[in-house]
Scaffold this motif. Structure first.
Motif, mmCIF file in Angstrom:
data_model
loop_
_atom_site.group_PDB
_atom_site.id
_atom_site.type_symbol
_atom_site.label_atom_id
_atom_site.label_comp_id
_atom_site.label_asym_id
_atom_site.label_seq_id
_atom_site.Cartn_x
_atom_site.Cartn_y
_atom_site.Cartn_z
ATOM 1 N N SER A 132 -3.232 -1.912 3.659
ATOM 2 C CA SER A 132 -2.760 -0.548 3.394
ATOM 3 C C SER A 132 -2.287 0.124 4.679
ATOM 4 O O SER A 132 -1.310 0.881 4.677
ATOM 5 C CB SER A 132 -3.891 0.308 2.816
ATOM 6 N N THR A 366 -3.117 0.580 -3.110
ATOM 7 C CA THR A 366 -4.432 0.653 -3.768
ATOM 8 C C THR A 366 -4.635 2.076 -4.291
ATOM 9 O O THR A 366 -4.009 3.029 -3.802
ATOM 10 C CB THR A 366 -5.585 0.302 -2.798
ATOM 11 N N GLU A 368 -7.201 4.034 -4.051
ATOM 12 C CA GLU A 368 -7.791 4.964 -3.076
ATOM 13 C C GLU A 368 -6.677 5.557 -2.211
ATOM 14 O O GLU A 368 -6.630 6.769 -1.958
ATOM 15 C CB GLU A 368 -8.813 4.233 -2.188
HETATM 16 C C1 LIG Z 1 -2.001 -10.954 -6.167
HETATM 17 C C2 LIG Z 1 -1.581 -10.318 -4.888
HETATM 18 C C3 LIG Z 1 -0.290 -10.512 -4.412
HETATM 19 C C4 LIG Z 1 0.102 -9.933 -3.205
HETATM 20 N N1 LIG Z 1 1.379 -10.157 -2.754
HETATM 21 C C5 LIG Z 1 1.754 -9.644 -1.550
HETATM 22 C C6 LIG Z 1 3.057 -9.914 -1.009
HETATM 23 O O1 LIG Z 1 3.890 -10.580 -1.644
HETATM 24 N N2 LIG Z 1 3.381 -9.403 0.212
HETATM 25 C C7 LIG Z 1 2.494 -8.661 0.939
HETATM 26 O O2 LIG Z 1 2.846 -8.235 2.030
HETATM 27 N N3 LIG Z 1 1.250 -8.395 0.465
HETATM 28 C C8 LIG Z 1 0.859 -8.868 -0.754
HETATM 29 N N4 LIG Z 1 -0.397 -8.616 -1.250
HETATM 30 C C9 LIG Z 1 -1.332 -7.841 -0.445
HETATM 31 C C10 LIG Z 1 -1.458 -6.402 -0.905
HETATM 32 O O3 LIG Z 1 -0.263 -5.713 -0.618
HETATM 33 C C11 LIG Z 1 -2.685 -5.807 -0.200
HETATM 34 O O4 LIG Z 1 -3.819 -6.381 -0.824
HETATM 35 C C12 LIG Z 1 -2.738 -4.305 -0.293
HETATM 36 O O5 LIG Z 1 -1.737 -3.720 0.480
HETATM 37 C C13 LIG Z 1 -4.095 -3.769 0.197
HETATM 38 O O6 LIG Z 1 -4.382 -4.257 1.462
HETATM 39 P P1 LIG Z 1 -5.752 -5.025 1.784
HETATM 40 O O7 LIG Z 1 -6.022 -6.008 0.692
HETATM 41 O O8 LIG Z 1 -5.667 -5.533 3.164
HETATM 42 O O9 LIG Z 1 -6.885 -3.943 1.677
HETATM 43 P P2 LIG Z 1 -7.222 -2.767 2.706
HETATM 44 O O10 LIG Z 1 -6.023 -1.966 2.981
HETATM 45 O O11 LIG Z 1 -7.955 -3.327 3.870
HETATM 46 O O12 LIG Z 1 -8.219 -1.909 1.833
HETATM 47 C C14 LIG Z 1 -9.576 -2.288 1.593
HETATM 48 C C15 LIG Z 1 -10.219 -1.145 0.786
HETATM 49 O O13 LIG Z 1 -10.203 0.062 1.578
HETATM 50 C C16 LIG Z 1 -9.538 1.082 0.866
HETATM 51 N N5 LIG Z 1 -8.824 1.961 1.781
HETATM 52 C C17 LIG Z 1 -7.913 1.610 2.742
HETATM 53 N N6 LIG Z 1 -7.459 2.707 3.363
HETATM 54 C C18 LIG Z 1 -8.082 3.771 2.781
HETATM 55 C C19 LIG Z 1 -8.022 5.185 2.964
HETATM 56 N N7 LIG Z 1 -7.225 5.742 3.868
HETATM 57 N N8 LIG Z 1 -8.808 5.966 2.172
HETATM 58 C C20 LIG Z 1 -9.621 5.414 1.240
HETATM 59 N N9 LIG Z 1 -9.712 4.100 1.024
HETATM 60 C C21 LIG Z 1 -8.943 3.291 1.775
HETATM 61 C C22 LIG Z 1 -8.599 0.358 -0.086
HETATM 62 O O14 LIG Z 1 -8.216 1.175 -1.176
HETATM 63 C C23 LIG Z 1 -9.449 -0.814 -0.499
HETATM 64 O O15 LIG Z 1 -10.354 -0.426 -1.491
HETATM 65 C C24 LIG Z 1 -0.804 -9.158 -2.462
HETATM 66 C C25 LIG Z 1 -2.109 -8.950 -2.963
HETATM 67 C C26 LIG Z 1 -2.488 -9.526 -4.147
HETATM 68 C C27 LIG Z 1 -3.900 -9.308 -4.640
#
Ligand SMILES: Cc1cc2nc3c(=O)[nH]c(=O)nc-3n(C[C@H](O)[C@H](O)[C@H](O)COP(=O)(O)OP(=O)(O)OC[C@H]3O[C@@H](n4cnc5c(N)ncnc54)[C@H](O)[C@@H]3O)c2cc1C
Length: 381
Positions: A132, A366, A368
């Protein structure tokens, strides 16, 4: 106001629906169970011209409006969620920056074959330490004469393990945070560009997803996609609105498929002397699903219409995506409850909808992060 689709749009929907029913739906279970990319379906959808729906006719596209392309996405999501993921990446973010900023030579070499399905594309934002929070992007792009040198590691990349072309977000100025981000075109076969780990997923199986490694990858200057460096995030705003509406409509379709399936079960399953569909507590689940899906679709198509009118709709797109996804998660959960013990079995469909729906929570932001943004904007007045 006129909430009706045009005759052309209705006709287009019926054509896509027929294609999905004939080609995709019979393979849904196999794609999910074997977790294999259905190359034959990919080729057929490309042959039918759908991959170019949003692109200029000059490169083999159809130049369709946003509402029409959303009709396509809504219908496609009635089939395999994995196949839907691969196709939507190809049609939206995998080709968007090339279509918008690529030179004619690049479009001829990369975009036209992607529209024909001959090249698989992907979009690379996420890294092991930043999802994110894009300001944490570590993949770097350093100018070297007429070239850029890219270094970094991208994770969770849909289509990554089979990609021919990657649009990669990198920072040209790590101190600038979000204002240092740009997109670069990287092609399979470039020295230092490698496919890493393949991820095994809970849902959307059949969409190959994994890691891409960039180790001193040298790309020509015109592989920087955009007029100015550091404007990557700004350039993403429009396409992210599309992605959010598309994700929301996928939520509506997954929920509808799950509840239609559950309705068949509820009509046939007898408990205490009557089909369970006759009990008010069971009917309430269908009523609630119907009401929320109707509300979500109305919100989502309104945002699609706003995009077509050139209206600002960032907040509306976020709100609609959030609402549709939460409604979907409720419906897929209710479907497993209606099936009860059988809802826990891998033999029946509810478990697949339940698993697939989880991807909606990441795509387009996400919840959040979306609600945090919407809340802060609201409080600002
Ligand atoms: C099936 C699938 C396909 C995907 N395909 C792609 C793709 O093609 N290209 C690509 O680049 N990415 C892809 N992704 C990745 C996806 O974009 C990320 O999972 C998403 O951006 C969230 O990042 P993260 O998983 O690192 O979680 P994080 O950003 O680390 O978040 C972890 C938790 O913290 C919360 N959080 C983070 N910041 C805050 C805040 N400021 N306030 C409150 N809560 C917060 C989040 O909501 C979450 O609950 C894919 C993911 C999945 C599951």
């Amino acid at each position: 106001m006129d909430f009706r689709f045009s005759d052309e749009q209705e006709f287009f929907r019926s054509q896509v629906r027929d294609t999905v029913d004939r080609l995709v739906r019979p393979k849904v279970r196999e794609i999910d169970e074997k977790d294999v990319f259905p190359r034959d379906l990919w080729d057929e959808m490309a042959r039918l011209g759908y991959f170019g729906l949003r692109h200029e006719e000059r490169w083999g596209g159809m130049g369709a409006d946003t509402v029409t392309s959303m009709i396509f996405f809504e219908e496609l999501a009635r089939g395999s969620a994995g196949f839907f993921m691969s196709v939507t990446v190809q049609m939206l973010m995998g080709t968007y920056f090339i279509g918008r900023f690529g030179s004619d030579a690049m479009k001829e070499r990369v975009l036209a074959p992607a529209i024909e399905g001959r090249k698989v594309t992907c979009i690379c934002f996420t890294e092991d330490q930043s999802g994110s929070d894009l300001a944490g992007t570590r993949t770097s792009a350093t100018r070297d004469g007429d070239s850029w040198i890219l270094n970094g590691n991208k994770q969770w990349i849909t289509n990554g393990p089979i990609c021919d072309v990657a649009t990669v977000m990198a920072t040209t100025d790590p101190k600038a945070g979000l204002k240092g981000l740009s997109f670069f075109l990287v092609e399979d076969g470039m020295e230092g560009f490698r496919k890493g780990q393949v991820f095994h997923k809970l849902g959307t199986r059949g969409a190959p997803t994994g890691e891409l490694v960039l180790d001193h990858v040298k790309v020509p200057a015109d592989h920087h996609l955009g007029e100015e460096t550091g404007k990557g995030l700004e350039y993403s705003t429009d396409i992210l609105n599309h992605v959010r509406v598309m994700t929301g409509l996928a939520a509506c379709s997954i929920a509808e498929e799950a509840m239609r399936d559950a309705a068949g079960f509820a009509r046939g399953r007898v408990a205490f002397g009557s089909p369970i569909a006759t009990y008010q507590l069971i009917r309430e689940k269908f009523g609630r699903h119907y009401a929320k899906r109707e509300a979500a679709r109305t919100l989502l198509y309104r945002v699609a219409w706003m995009i077509d009118q050139g209206l600002e709709c960032r907040r509306e797109a976020m709100a609609a995506k959030w609402f549709a996804t939460e409604a979907c998660l409720e419906s897929v959960d209710e479907a497993t409850r209606i099936y009860a013990g059988n809802g826990f079995s891998m033999e029946y469909a509810p478990q697949r909808f339940f698993r697939d729906a989880r991807f909606l929570l990441s795509g387009g932001g996400t919840h959040e992060v979306l609600l945090n943004f919407l809340g802060s904007q609201y409080l600002r007045g």
